[in-house]
Design an enzyme around this catalytic site. Structure first.
Site, PDB file in Angstrom:
ATOM      1  N   GLU C  70       3.533   2.960   3.618  1.00  0.00           N
ATOM      2  CA  GLU C  70       2.244   2.668   4.257  1.00  0.00           C
ATOM      3  C   GLU C  70       2.346   2.456   5.755  1.00  0.00           C
ATOM      4  OE1 GLU C  70       3.103   1.566   1.267  1.00  0.00           O
ATOM      5  OE2 GLU C  70       1.411   1.830  -0.101  1.00  0.00           O
ATOM      6  N   PHE C  93      -4.585  -0.253  -2.313  1.00  0.00           N
ATOM      7  CA  PHE C  93      -5.175  -1.562  -2.612  1.00  0.00           C
ATOM      8  C   PHE C  93      -4.952  -2.468  -1.402  1.00  0.00           C
ATOM      9  CE2 PHE C  93      -4.385   0.268  -6.743  1.00  0.00           C
ATOM     10  CZ  PHE C  93      -5.492  -0.106  -7.489  1.00  0.00           C
ATOM     11  N   ALA C  94      -5.951  -3.262  -1.085  1.00  0.00           N
ATOM     12  CA  ALA C  94      -5.836  -4.144   0.075  1.00  0.00           C
ATOM     13  C   ALA C  94      -4.693  -5.130  -0.102  1.00  0.00           C
ATOM     14  CB  ALA C  94      -7.149  -4.893   0.299  1.00  0.00           C
ATOM     15  N   ASP C  95      -4.342  -5.417  -1.352  1.00  0.00           N
ATOM     16  CA  ASP C  95      -3.188  -6.269  -1.642  1.00  0.00           C
ATOM     17  C   ASP C  95      -1.920  -5.779  -0.948  1.00  0.00           C
ATOM     18  OD1 ASP C  95      -4.170  -7.647  -4.576  1.00  0.00           O
ATOM     19  OD2 ASP C  95      -5.057  -5.751  -4.039  1.00  0.00           O
ATOM     20  N   PHE C  96      -1.894  -4.490  -0.609  1.00  0.00           N
ATOM     21  CA  PHE C  96      -0.676  -3.930  -0.033  1.00  0.00           C
ATOM     22  C   PHE C  96      -0.620  -4.117   1.487  1.00  0.00           C
ATOM     23  CE2 PHE C  96      -1.039  -0.400  -3.517  1.00  0.00           C
ATOM     24  CZ  PHE C  96      -0.866  -1.359  -4.512  1.00  0.00           C
ATOM     25  N   HIS C 139      -2.909  -6.937  -7.457  1.00  0.00           N
ATOM     26  CA  HIS C 139      -3.839  -5.798  -7.392  1.00  0.00           C
ATOM     27  C   HIS C 139      -5.292  -6.245  -7.521  1.00  0.00           C
ATOM     28  CE1 HIS C 139      -0.242  -3.368  -8.139  1.00  0.00           C
ATOM     29  NE2 HIS C 139      -0.931  -2.292  -7.851  1.00  0.00           N
TER      30      HIS C 139
END
Ligand SMILES: Cc1ncc(C[n+]2csc(CCOP(=O)(O)OP(=O)(O)O)c2C)c(N)n1
Ligand SMILES: Cc1ncc(C[n+]2csc(CCOP(=O)(O)OP(=O)(O)O)c2C)c(N)n1
Ligand SMILES: [Mg+2]
Ligand SMILES: [Mg+2]
Lengths: 334, 326, 334, 326
Positions: C70, C93-96, C139
């Site tokens: 990313e 996913f914004a979690d990442f 997630h």
């Protein structure tokens, strides 16, 4: 026995004492030794601002210089801590969180919960924060609010040498992941610090002074700014309580709420960004929990919503100052 | 020695290198007076790398740089007066005094910015390379980074991305043997003889050259850039060099072997080597070089004088330039 | 002409229209094409939840599947945007965020300021947020507060298909870095969406209904939760204003403040973490700016300060619900 | 075929592989009924990798895993009943229902956790390896990751860190040819023939083996683990394999060549190949294997039954286990 030593010496001493007492304590980071292996160990840097100087010399097997790859070595600190070590990982500047945040955000912070209480990850991350040195937008931030936002992490923002030593000792021996934020402007400030080992509990605020009119909450370097403002205000008969929460998570809500119940007025001084930050957090919870005690609009004294500028005059204008705190306090008294 | 370079080109390259050297030496002495704020990292000693590459580039080509960015800026054509004013934190600076030494950028000349985050440049350079590729205008992007930065995940990811997407990006490793205080014998230790070997593992051409030999750099740069312009994808060039000053100004450099810099200045200086080579080959008269030296000294002198005399940024500028619109 | 289409179709359409109108719009992410190059393009995935399906087929030269890295491809989106493109980077996913935050936090967000106003970085990052699918702690997060915290970024949290299309169109053509948060529970919700191209300005709240008693501020999926609560409350004669700010940065403070001036009561419903989050942000600024209008303690309805749990019963208890919003509103009426 | 394995060891390995296969096949069919919540990624088809490595490990050794973690858990000795209950989100699950399929961990048996973040495992494994090294107890750590994850910066950084710090860490690449929907022909495209070549560039031993050949994996694993135990530092083993199901349950797999899985099941199945080999070599009677198959089927059956019957987590457990103390 107490002596006057510098904030950064207090941090060094806290690490040294824990490493002496506990073989599982290890330290890793960029240049935390510095020049290790070159035959110049005695002169080794001890980190970019010299905070860990001497530790490699005393504990050559437990102090690790890392390649510049924060995800790997901060993650290794987390992993080692989940495997019985008490690793202290140094993230040179907190501004660099963006290159390694996952290992704290999704790993260290969540292991215990996701694994149903079966993990213990006593990692401590030390990191430098703060503006005031014309270090510009990428070396001057104070992003503890981002970490405070994350359930599973504990956040410590010491304001003086005595607290730094006692809080860091606690953090290292604490069984949860702790992030320890060191303001660069505090490094050379001196304070009375006992030579002996001691601890200060997390989640216990320090009430610097009690006053009847306004409660000022301030962290880290901002404590001195608040104190200066309070002195000035006292001349005009405005008496302030100054609360240094010391840790943002856990947070000593009781200290804040019970003070506001007495004073009815709240000013929060914070160096982090103004949106979704620590100041907003304190004001919001106070407004929700002790609304009826509030006699005036709570005030936030923070930098404007802009990156940290480079030029000295702009940076000075950017930072919360005693004058701004004074003005905010006076506003609550109108 | 690069046979293809005209005399004008040689003089231009020399002038650039001299500008960098003079700029940095002068900042070193001015910093000591306490007038220059912030963290300053000097490029002196590494001039042949920045200039050896940038002499192949036009304004359409982009570079991304590091915390040690002055040399790249000058080589890429950022205005020296503006740079000096920026480093002093003045209104007249390249960034209006809001960026400082670590954040000088000038997109108009293809300079995407010095960068305070180690390893932040390579992904940005991939983006620039992608833009070039989509525009099909033959432009390329060059990313400079150090031996320390070579360990950062962003760097590995970007080399991989450049290979996967076949981007016109040239990765230029300035291996000066130190990442702050940590020496290659310990921290920077890599598992292979040269860092370029590690890069080759990603599947792109990778070589190691003497970074203090302008002509070696210039030639390797020319090849890699030409390949990229023609659609041949990324390359990696490791340049072995040395910095003459501390990691930042104020660094006591306790980690350095005694005499390392003195020795390099005497026997391995990129400007001296360049001068000796062109004079020995009868391409340029040493008098011409001395004339450049003098002109450059005057130029840097006036940059310092102007910077010192320039006003602070306007107080209102604290609040501007955060967004284009908000 | 308006038709009923799904939220995710609206997003797809917004991207398609911008790509048709503007050659500099490009799209990159993990699996955003999917199976591209395998000869099965027509069947290509179009992202993990199918949002970008068909775009690779239509624009094969401008849709890029990236290796899982990313930092490199989000950074490339930023870099390309600083060089004349309008890149849309998808962070699955914004979690990442933790594996690539620096490219947004210290790069995209700060270029313009650090470079003295000379940079324009019209990058848009699309990312999935939200709990409700038993996707567990890594997630299911909604970390828009972390992005809102950062000066230089704009943050968009659409709550319905119509807004999603109009806001995304604006974001793509906006000259600042925009982060666009898509709640996974909204993807299959349908709404009236014109076929034509249109834009909705950033920083302009949507006032869903006006009531006289309480102002409810809610974002994204929480808008429907708030609406449900308001319906129920109406039966008891409690009338609510519901404000969907649509964007957290810029924020339509005026809409909120002027509503609170009328109602005197504020409830913020938020799915992000409770500490230093969006709810605290709104409550704090309201308490500071329109304190004298407040008739009761403002209330925050957020998840508890814990990671998102996996089991369905726990996750349901974790999430703000209409019942919790109702209770909070009633509390302000006491 | 690994000559050193006793019959017991062979039977144990087979049982583990069968447990994984049965567990996954059963979840596949149960998932279709809608009773299993969340994202589930199945390991069926890759059994030889997890078991080939973990059969060399004891509880003191650690592994870190991925989103596709069931196989690693079972191979490392996590209780199968607890795992099934966890996947169903039950109070009796390994993590009390709070983690689910993607977050099963059991530190007591050295399983550091499945992980929802691609590339999060390698740094953690380096930390585990560092702990081993400091304890000097000869333990090692093994990190499993996919061909997609092999591109993540954390992975590159960790290989580099393991080399620099000389850690007892084994990097095990499960190259199943897909990262979600993206095929090696496009996105996963690396610049070298094998991904192991890229790893070798970091300066550690790196090989590629047939990941569906249990004995090939077992042997390569043994060598790498032995080296690490003896202080020989990190290694990299790439195992070429295939997943039998979609990326996650519910994946329509439009990106896959028709017949790919059917073909693999018929001709390249790790369990079948194992069975054929041991039977052909007269080491084990096929009846014994069938007995194991039956036992395992019953075991998984009872795990499903128990999981379905188990209670939900207590509502209060929402609030517990965030911190040790707060
Ligand atoms: C992400 C990040 N980590 C660490 C630093 C601190 N830092 C600044 S320069 C530097 C050393 C860089 O070494 P190298 O890449 O070799 O460049 P050189 O200074 O030798 O030119 C470090 C560790 C940083 N700025 N950003
Ligand atoms: C940081 C991060 N990026 C993306 C994802 C989404 N994701 C989950 S699994 C996966 C593919 C992984 O491929 P590979 O590593 O080959 O493992 P496999 O699924 O083939 O076992 C992706 C992209 C994620 N979970 N974390
Ligand atoms: Mg270097
Ligand atoms: Mg794969």
């Amino acid at each position: 026995m107490a002596r006057k030593i510098m904030f950064k010496e207090a941090i060094n001493e806290a690490i040294r004492l824990e490493m002496e007492r506990d073989e599982t304590v290890i330290l890793m980071g960029l240049d935390v030794a510095g020049s290790a292996g070159t035959g110049q160990e005695r002169d080794s840097w001890g980190g970019v601002l010299g905070v860990t100087k001497g530790l490699y010399h005393q504990f050559p097997e437990r102090v690790f210089d890392a390649p510049i790859s924060e995800s790997s070595y901060i993650g290794a600190a987390v992993g080692a801590s989940a495997c019985g070590m008490r690793a202290i990982g140094e993230l040179m500047f907190a501004d660099f969180l963006g290159v390694c945040f996952d290992q704290l955000y999704n790993q260290a912070a969540k292991f215990r919960y996701m694994f149903g209480g079966k993990a213990v990850t006593p990692v401590t991350i030390r990191t430098i924060i703060g503006a005031g040195f014309c270090a510009a937008a990428q070396h001057s931030q104070s992003p503890y609010s981002i970490f405070t936002h994350v359930p599973g992490l504990k956040c410590i923002v010491p304001s003086n040498a005595y607290d730094a030593k006692g809080l860091l000792a606690t953090a290292i021996q604490d069984d949860d992941p702790c992030i320890f934020f060191e303001h660069k402007a505090l490094y050379t400030t001196k304070g009375d610090v006992p030579e002996e080992h001691y601890r200060i509990p997390l989640g216990k605020a320090n009430i610097l002074q009690e006053g009847k009119d306004v409660t000022i909450v301030a962290l880290g370097l901002m404590v001195s700014v608040a104190t200066k403002a309070a002195k000035q205000l006292e001349k005009d008969g405005i008496s302030c309580t100054i609360i240094d929460p010391r840790t943002t998570s856990p947070l000593d809500q009781d200290a804040i709420f019970s003070s506001v119940k007495k004073t009815g007025r709240l000013v929060v001084v914070d160096e982090d960004s103004s949106r979704c930050g620590f100041a907003a957090d304190i004001v919001a919870m106070t407004a929700q929990e002790v609304f009826s005690s509030l006699k005036a609009a709570p005030q936030m004294v923070t930098p404007p919503f802009v990156p940290v500028p480079f030029a000295r005059n702009l940076e000075t204008a950017y930072l919360p100052s005693a004058a701004k705190v004074e003005a905010a306090v006076r506003q609550t008294m109108e | 020695m690069s046979g293809q370079m005209s005399k004008e080109a040689l003089l231009k390259a020399y002038r650039k290198m001299r500008q960098i050297r003079e700029f940095e030496e002068r900042i070193h002495s001015e910093f000591a007076t306490g007038e220059i704020p912030g963290f300053v990292h000097l490029y002196a000693g590494e001039e042949a790398v920045a200039v050896g590459f940038c002499e192949h580039l036009s304004n359409k080509d982009r570079i991304s740089s590091t915390h040690r960015g002055h040399g790249h800026c000058i080589a890429k054509g950022v205005d020296l007066m503006g740079m000096m004013a920026e480093i002093y934190g003045r209104k007249t600076g390249t960034c209006g005094g809001k960026g400082g030494s670590m954040h000088i950028a000038d997109l108009d000349v293809g300079m995407l910015g010095a960068n305070g985050i180690v390893g932040a440049g390579p992904p940005l350079a991939c983006g620039a390379g992608l833009a070039s590729k989509l525009r099909k205008d033959g432009s390329v992007s060059v990313v400079f980074f150090g031996d320390g930065a070579a360990n950062q995940g962003t760097n590995f990811e970007s080399m991989n991305l450049a290979v996967t997407w076949d981007l016109p990006v040239i990765f230029v490793l300035e291996n000066n043997g130190y990442a702050e205080s940590t020496s290659p014998k310990y921290t920077a230790r890599v598992g292979t003889e040269n860092i370029s070997d590690r890069a080759r593992g990603f599947g792109m051409p990778a070589i190691t050259v003497d970074g203090n030999d302008f002509f070696a750099v210039y030639e390797a740069a020319g090849e890699a850039i030409e390949r990229a312009r023609k659609g041949g994808g990324p390359s990696f060039v490791e340049c072995k060099t040395l910095r003459y000053y501390g990691h930042f100004e104020g660094d006591a450099q306790t980690y350095r072997p005694k005499g390392e810099v003195k020795d390099a200045r005497a026997n391995n200086d990129p400007l001296k080597r360049f001068a000796a080579a062109v004079v020995a080959a009868d391409l340029i008269d040493s008098v011409e070089l001395e004339k450049i030296d003098k002109e450059v000294r005057a130029q840097v002198d006036s940059a310092v004088t102007a910077a010192k005399a320039a006003p602070d940024p306007d107080p209102e500028s604290l609040f501007t330039d955060v967004y284009v619109s908000y």
